[in-house]
Design a protein around this motif. Structure first.
Motif, short mmCIF file in Angstrom:
data_model
loop_
_atom_site.label_atom_id
_atom_site.label_comp_id
_atom_site.label_asym_id
_atom_site.label_seq_id
_atom_site.Cartn_x
_atom_site.Cartn_y
_atom_site.Cartn_z
N LYS A 126 0.88 -1.26 -0.10
CA LYS A 126 -0.09 0.12 0.08
C LYS A 126 1.04 1.27 0.10
O LYS A 126 1.79 1.60 0.78
CB LYS A 126 -1.05 -0.04 1.20
CG LYS A 126 -1.94 -1.07 1.24
CD LYS A 126 -2.68 -1.27 2.54
CE LYS A 126 -3.68 -2.39 2.61
NZ LYS A 126 -4.58 -2.34 3.85
N ILE A 127 0.63 2.16 -0.95
CA ILE A 127 1.82 3.27 -1.38
C ILE A 127 0.82 4.58 -1.03
O ILE A 127 -0.40 4.55 -1.81
CB ILE A 127 2.34 3.25 -2.54
CG1 ILE A 127 3.09 1.82 -2.74
CG2 ILE A 127 3.35 4.42 -2.69
CD1 ILE A 127 4.15 1.72 -1.72
N GLN A 128 1.22 5.53 -0.33
CA GLN A 128 0.29 6.86 -0.44
C GLN A 128 1.39 7.81 -0.08
O GLN A 128 2.46 7.72 0.67
CB GLN A 128 -0.43 6.62 0.61
CG GLN A 128 -1.44 7.90 0.83
CD GLN A 128 -2.57 7.72 1.66
OE1 GLN A 128 -2.64 6.86 2.58
NE2 GLN A 128 -3.72 8.54 1.51
N MET A 129 1.16 9.23 -0.59
CA MET A 129 1.98 10.29 -0.29
C MET A 129 0.89 11.22 0.52
O MET A 129 -0.10 11.37 0.40
CB MET A 129 2.38 11.36 -1.48
CG MET A 129 3.22 10.45 -2.74
SD MET A 129 4.92 10.22 -1.85
CE MET A 129 5.60 11.83 -1.68
N LYS A 130 1.53 11.61 1.76
CA LYS A 130 0.83 12.54 2.52
C LYS A 130 1.80 13.85 2.95
O LYS A 130 2.78 13.57 3.55
CB LYS A 130 0.47 11.93 4.04
CG LYS A 130 -0.52 10.70 3.86
CD LYS A 130 -0.95 10.29 5.28
CE LYS A 130 -1.85 9.08 5.02
NZ LYS A 130 -1.95 8.48 6.41
N TYR A 135 4.44 7.02 2.33
CA TYR A 135 4.05 6.12 3.19
C TYR A 135 4.12 4.80 2.63
O TYR A 135 3.69 4.60 1.22
CB TYR A 135 2.63 6.17 3.79
CG TYR A 135 2.65 7.34 4.86
CD1 TYR A 135 2.50 7.35 6.17
CD2 TYR A 135 2.89 8.53 4.59
CE1 TYR A 135 2.38 8.38 7.17
CE2 TYR A 135 3.02 9.73 5.29
CZ TYR A 135 2.82 9.51 6.90
OH TYR A 135 2.68 10.57 7.68
N ASN A 187 0.09 14.73 -2.05
CA ASN A 187 -1.28 14.11 -1.23
C ASN A 187 -1.99 13.59 -2.11
O ASN A 187 -2.50 13.81 -3.30
CB ASN A 187 -1.86 15.61 -0.47
CG ASN A 187 -1.19 16.38 0.40
OD1 ASN A 187 -1.14 15.50 1.70
ND2 ASN A 187 -0.55 17.20 0.13
N THR A 188 -1.95 12.00 -2.14
CA THR A 188 -2.62 11.13 -3.04
C THR A 188 -3.42 10.14 -2.14
O THR A 188 -3.38 10.19 -1.12
CB THR A 188 -1.45 10.19 -3.77
OG1 THR A 188 -0.98 9.35 -2.84
CG2 THR A 188 -0.38 11.24 -4.53
N GLN A 189 -4.21 9.44 -3.10
CA GLN A 189 -4.94 8.19 -2.60
C GLN A 189 -3.91 7.37 -1.91
O GLN A 189 -2.68 7.18 -2.43
CB GLN A 189 -5.85 7.84 -3.63
CG GLN A 189 -4.93 7.25 -4.69
CD GLN A 189 -5.93 6.81 -5.87
OE1 GLN A 189 -6.49 7.58 -6.67
NE2 GLN A 189 -6.26 5.27 -6.11
N GLU A 190 -4.74 6.36 -1.36
CA GLU A 190 -3.76 5.16 -1.09
C GLU A 190 -3.95 4.13 -2.26
O GLU A 190 -4.91 3.68 -2.78
CB GLU A 190 -4.26 4.40 0.24
CG GLU A 190 -3.28 3.36 0.50
CD GLU A 190 -3.83 2.51 1.65
OE1 GLU A 190 -3.41 2.52 3.02
OE2 GLU A 190 -4.85 1.76 1.56
N TYR A 191 -2.76 3.73 -2.86
CA TYR A 191 -2.60 2.88 -4.06
C TYR A 191 -2.31 1.40 -3.42
O TYR A 191 -1.45 1.33 -2.61
CB TYR A 191 -1.51 3.18 -5.11
CG TYR A 191 -1.61 4.76 -5.29
CD1 TYR A 191 -2.47 5.01 -6.73
CD2 TYR A 191 -0.90 5.55 -4.65
CE1 TYR A 191 -2.39 6.43 -7.15
CE2 TYR A 191 -0.77 7.04 -5.20
CZ TYR A 191 -1.49 7.42 -6.36
OH TYR A 191 -1.49 8.71 -6.80
N ARG A 212 1.89 7.43 -9.52
CA ARG A 212 0.99 8.25 -8.75
C ARG A 212 -0.04 8.71 -9.73
O ARG A 212 -1.18 8.89 -9.46
CB ARG A 212 1.57 9.51 -8.08
CG ARG A 212 2.71 8.90 -7.06
CD ARG A 212 3.29 10.35 -6.35
NE ARG A 212 4.38 10.57 -7.40
CZ ARG A 212 5.22 11.77 -7.00
NH1 ARG A 212 4.83 12.46 -5.81
NH2 ARG A 212 6.18 11.96 -7.91
#
Length: 270
Positions: A126-130, A135, A187-191, A212
């Motif tokens: 699970k990949i995400q940018m915050k 993350y 800031n992205t969704q969780e992939y 992304r």
């Protein structure tokens, strides 16, 4: 005609044939090496700076991950493609799987040209940018600020950047750059990376169209991997063609030649 005269007449013909055979053999060896073992690539954009700068030339390992349907493209030169065909396979044959942190040459699904990015997400991750932070599986990846620098893209646009070293959960480190922590892809969704796919990101985080952006890159199927970047062998500023030897003295980056693309120190100006 005497026997000596006949031999003299045949000699030039034999020498010409021998030369043709040697040239053909050399070309075949070069094609085999380039097709199955190592292939050179160049960097035209800023998405992997500082790891790979615009004007860097590097060699990539084509056998370490085995072979997929795009493994036998021999490269594009302007609008001309030397050789490009797809193998009728859906997975990969031979080789191992990429590791997180490997720098990969690949074909995004909608594209017909090679991209180069870093492997950030493995199948199932699970990949995400915050707020500019990466993350992986819910845990923020460690990063340490190194200093400030400037970054110039392929259009000549120069921006101030902050340089960091980023450390993946496995302990490998690399250099990234950020213009800010509130850019469009910060800031992205969780992939969730599908089975048999990988999530790619550029080290120049605010100047990289990568996984992304699902519409243009997205998740990369294992079969679309082409090669693993290994080492730079040439580097020149401003995308100057390497054959313009008269421009080398003022523009070749001698300090970037014959170096691994991994474990290199970050470059800061202040």
């Amino acid at each position: 005609m005497s026997q000596a005269s006949q031999k003299a007449a045949k000699a030039p013909t034999n020498e010409l044939w021998d030369t043709i055979v040697v040239v053909v053999e050399a070309l075949l060896i070069a094609i085999v090496l380039r097709s199955f073992l190592f292939q050179p690539f160049s960097i035209p954009t800023a998405s992997m700076q500082q790891t790979l700068m615009i004007g860097d030339y590097f060699v990539a390992n084509k056998f370490v991950w085995g072979y997929g349907k795009h493994s036998f493209s021999l490269g594009r030169y302007g609008n001309f493609t030397l050789l490009d065909f797809e193998l009728p396979i859906t997975g990969r044959i031979f080789g191992r799987e990429p590791n997180r942190g490997d720098v990969a040459v690949f074909r995004p699904v909608p594209q017909t040209i090679e991209y180069i990015k870093r492997v950030v997400g493995l199948p199932g991750d699970k990949i995400q940018m915050k707020e500019g932070r990466l993350y992986i599986n819910g845990t923020m990846v460690e990063r340490t600020e190194v200093g400030k620098s400037t970054d110039t893209d392929s259009e000549g646009d120069t921006r101030d950047v902050t340089v960091y070293t980023e450390t993946f959960p496995e302990g490998t480190t690399h250099t990234i750059q950020e213009i800010s922590d509130d850019g469009p892809l910060d800031n992205t969704q969780e992939y969730v990376v599908p089975a048999g796919h990988y999530f790619m990101m550029g080290d120049n985080r605010d100047r990289s169209a990568d996984s992304r952006v699902l519409a243009s890159v997205g998740f990369v199927p294992a079969t679309n991997l082409v090669a693993k970047a290994e080492a730079r062998f040439f580097s020149i500023t401003n995308n100057i063609p390497p054959w313009q030897i008269w421009q080398w003295p003022a523009n070749v980056r001698w300090d970037r030649m014959f170096q691994s693309v991994y474990n290199q120190p970050p470059r800061v100006t202040k």
